[in-house]
Scaffold this motif. Structure first.
Motif, PDB file in Angstrom:
ATOM      1  N   HIS A 130       5.791  -2.035  -9.771  1.00 16.53           N
ATOM      2  CA  HIS A 130       5.603  -0.628  -9.419  1.00 16.53           C
ATOM      3  C   HIS A 130       6.613   0.245 -10.156  1.00 16.53           C
ATOM      4  CE1 HIS A 130       5.902   3.033  -6.980  1.00 16.53           C
ATOM      5  NE2 HIS A 130       4.656   2.780  -6.575  1.00 16.53           N
ATOM      6  N   GLU A 131       7.853  -0.223 -10.261  1.00 10.73           N
ATOM      7  CA  GLU A 131       8.898   0.555 -10.937  1.00 10.73           C
ATOM      8  C   GLU A 131       8.630   0.646 -12.438  1.00 10.73           C
ATOM      9  OE1 GLU A 131      12.400   2.829 -11.296  1.00 10.73           O
ATOM     10  OE2 GLU A 131      11.071   2.326  -9.617  1.00 10.73           O
ATOM     11  N   ILE A 132       8.213  -0.463 -13.050  1.00  4.70           N
ATOM     12  CA  ILE A 132       7.930  -0.448 -14.495  1.00  4.70           C
ATOM     13  C   ILE A 132       6.788   0.517 -14.805  1.00  4.70           C
ATOM     14  CG2 ILE A 132       7.134  -1.830 -16.441  1.00  4.70           C
ATOM     15  CD1 ILE A 132       8.539  -4.233 -15.168  1.00  4.70           C
ATOM     16  N   LEU A 133       5.712   0.463 -14.013  1.00  3.38           N
ATOM     17  CA  LEU A 133       4.575   1.356 -14.243  1.00  3.38           C
ATOM     18  C   LEU A 133       4.934   2.809 -13.937  1.00  3.38           C
ATOM     19  CD1 LEU A 133       1.675  -0.816 -12.776  1.00  3.38           C
ATOM     20  CD2 LEU A 133       2.115  -0.298 -15.183  1.00  3.38           C
ATOM     21  N   SER A 134       5.842   3.030 -12.995  1.00  2.36           N
ATOM     22  CA  SER A 134       6.273   4.396 -12.690  1.00  2.36           C
ATOM     23  C   SER A 134       7.069   4.993 -13.841  1.00  2.36           C
ATOM     24  CB  SER A 134       7.113   4.412 -11.410  1.00  2.36           C
ATOM     25  OG  SER A 134       6.350   3.974 -10.302  1.00  2.36           O
ATOM     26  N   LEU A 135       7.771   4.151 -14.609  1.00  2.00           N
ATOM     27  CA  LEU A 135       8.519   4.632 -15.769  1.00  2.00           C
ATOM     28  C   LEU A 135       7.608   4.961 -16.949  1.00  2.00           C
ATOM     29  CD1 LEU A 135      11.556   2.163 -15.701  1.00  2.00           C
ATOM     30  CD2 LEU A 135      11.538   4.568 -14.996  1.00  2.00           C
ATOM     31  N   GLY A 138       1.982   7.340 -18.565  1.00  2.00           N
ATOM     32  CA  GLY A 138       0.609   7.392 -18.084  1.00  2.00           C
ATOM     33  C   GLY A 138       0.348   6.543 -16.869  1.00  2.00           C
ATOM     34  N   LYS A 139       1.402   5.987 -16.273  1.00  2.00           N
ATOM     35  CA  LYS A 139       1.289   5.098 -15.106  1.00  2.00           C
ATOM     36  C   LYS A 139       0.376   3.905 -15.395  1.00  2.00           C
ATOM     37  CE  LYS A 139       3.671   8.312 -13.134  1.00  2.00           C
ATOM     38  NZ  LYS A 139       5.150   8.190 -13.124  1.00  2.00           N
ATOM     39  N   GLY A 186      -0.865   6.741  -8.712  1.00  2.00           N
ATOM     40  CA  GLY A 186      -0.610   7.786  -9.702  1.00  2.00           C
ATOM     41  C   GLY A 186      -1.854   8.552 -10.109  1.00  2.00           C
ATOM     42  N   TYR A 187      -3.021   8.132  -9.592  1.00  2.00           N
ATOM     43  CA  TYR A 187      -4.284   8.758  -9.982  1.00  2.00           C
ATOM     44  C   TYR A 187      -5.064   9.208  -8.752  1.00  2.00           C
ATOM     45  CZ  TYR A 187      -3.726   7.217 -14.806  1.00  2.00           C
ATOM     46  OH  TYR A 187      -3.264   7.043 -16.087  1.00  2.00           O
ATOM     47  N   LYS A 188      -5.834  10.260  -8.961  1.00  2.00           N
ATOM     48  CA  LYS A 188      -6.734  10.757  -7.932  1.00  2.00           C
ATOM     49  C   LYS A 188      -8.045  11.151  -8.602  1.00  2.00           C
ATOM     50  CE  LYS A 188      -7.137  14.091  -4.151  1.00  2.00           C
ATOM     51  NZ  LYS A 188      -6.477  15.214  -3.429  1.00  2.00           N
ATOM     52  N   LYS A 195       1.340  15.134 -14.561  1.00  2.00           N
ATOM     53  CA  LYS A 195       1.341  14.993 -16.015  1.00  2.00           C
ATOM     54  C   LYS A 195       2.626  15.582 -16.587  1.00  2.00           C
ATOM     55  CE  LYS A 195      -3.673  15.663 -16.162  1.00  2.00           C
ATOM     56  NZ  LYS A 195      -4.775  16.510 -16.694  1.00  2.00           N
ATOM     57  N   ASN A 196       3.290  14.802 -17.397  1.00  2.00           N
ATOM     58  CA  ASN A 196       4.446  15.352 -18.098  1.00  2.00           C
ATOM     59  C   ASN A 196       3.984  15.995 -19.405  1.00  2.00           C
ATOM     60  OD1 ASN A 196       4.001  13.200 -19.881  1.00  2.00           O
ATOM     61  ND2 ASN A 196       5.457  11.897 -18.791  1.00  2.00           N
ATOM     62  N   SER A 197       4.914  16.612 -20.107  1.00  2.00           N
ATOM     63  CA  SER A 197       4.553  17.354 -21.325  1.00  2.00           C
ATOM     64  C   SER A 197       3.958  16.439 -22.392  1.00  2.00           C
ATOM     65  CB  SER A 197       5.788  18.069 -21.878  1.00  2.00           C
ATOM     66  OG  SER A 197       6.832  17.136 -22.142  1.00  2.00           O
TER      67      SER A 197
END
Length: 315
Positions: A130-135, A138-139, A186-188, A195-197
């Protein structure tokens, strides 16, 4: 830093640099800007951590709880989002409920002492994934790349088991022949929630590329349609000319046939007319002959009547 590991091979980082939002030459551009945190061992081709930072060793879930000013015990409750059609039986639901109540272990701690197939080890593996994908910006990340990190950390089998047992947290997509792991929270409705820049820039780039492809396909379709239309008009013109030539030939044939028919009719009329004339001529020729024959018979009668008298007178 995950798993208390202080260094990682550069080729492993290279596999995840797109997902982490790193540039191609991050070793020469980004690493030199943070000499207090990172260093590169050129001989071993390893990216190492200079010193441990407790401020940075805070997981994404812990930061979310700090923002909400809630108790960290709530971190154990993962948001579960099952795909449509996935049936959760009572036995699995009971196990997940008990699993959620297990204590939270930070991914930046070393928990390799836990039994491999225990629920506690499984939860720590889920927290680390979960932490790796959060970093990742694009999740998401490729499954093989995640397993490559797990192999270096000694957690490959742990990661595989976590992906298999928790479809409500992770979704494994197999589109385009690539297995991609998606962090569901992270998705809906199929769209990235935050979304980041960098992701916004990527979405704009993808939109422009798709639009250019659609415009090109539309232009090619129009050119093909116009080309087919021109060929159709030329073909219709040729067909019309052939039909006109055939009509002219038919008209000439009709004229020729009409002429021949007229000639035949004239000849037939001439034959009939000549036959009529011959009939009439035959009748007229026979009448004088009858008259001559009658006159001859009369002369013979007169001669026969006068002949005795002549003979008697002479005697």
């Amino acid at each position: 830093m995950i798993g208390k590991v202080n260094k990682i091979p550069l080729h492993v980082v290279d596999k995840l640099k797109w997902d982490l939002g790193l540039c191609d030459n991050y070793v020469k551009i980004i690493v030199p800007e943070y000499p207090d945190y990172f260093q590169v061992n050129s001989n071993e081709l390893m990216l190492g951590l200079v010193c441990w930072s407790h401020e940075l060793a805070v997981s994404f879930m812990q930061k979310q709880i700090m923002k909400c000013e809630k108790n960290e015990d709530l971190l154990v409750n993962f948001a579960l989002k099952y795909s449509n059609g996935f049936e959760v039986d009572k036995k699995y639901k009971k196990w997940v409920d008990e699993w959620q109540k297990l204590p939270y272990i930070s991914p930046y701690e070393n928990a390799k002492h836990l039994p491999v197939k225990s629920d506690e080890a499984d939860k720590w593996a889920v927290i680390s994934l979960h932490e790796i994908l959060s970093l990742c910006v694009g999740k998401t990340a490729e499954k093989d790349n995640l397993l490559l990190i797990g192999e270096y950390l000694g957690l490959r089998s742990w990661f595989k088991r976590a992906l298999l047992l928790h479809p409500g947290i992770f979704y494994v997509s197999s589109k385009n022949g690539t297995h991609t792991v998606v962090l569901k929270e992270g998705y809906k409705r199929g769209m990235l929630i935050k979304k980041n820049s960098l992701m916004e820039l990527r979405y704009k780039y993808v939109y422009l590329m798709n639009k250019a492809t659609e415009d090109k396909n539309s232009k090619d379709t129009q050119q093909k349609s116009s080309h087919d239309l021109n060929e159709g008009d030329a073909k219709e013109t040729d067909d019309d000319m052939e039909e006109e030539e055939e009509d002219d030939d038919e008209d000439s044939d009709d004229v020729h046939n009409d002429y021949n028919d007229d000639e035949s009719d004239n000849e037939a009329r001439d034959v009939k007319h000549s036959q009529r004339l011959n009939l009439r001529t035959g009748v007229d020729d026979r009448k004088p002959n009858r008259r001559l024959n009658s006159r001859t018979r009369d002369d013979d009668r007169n001669t026969s009547a006068t002949s005795p008298r002549t003979s008697s007178g002479r005697n």
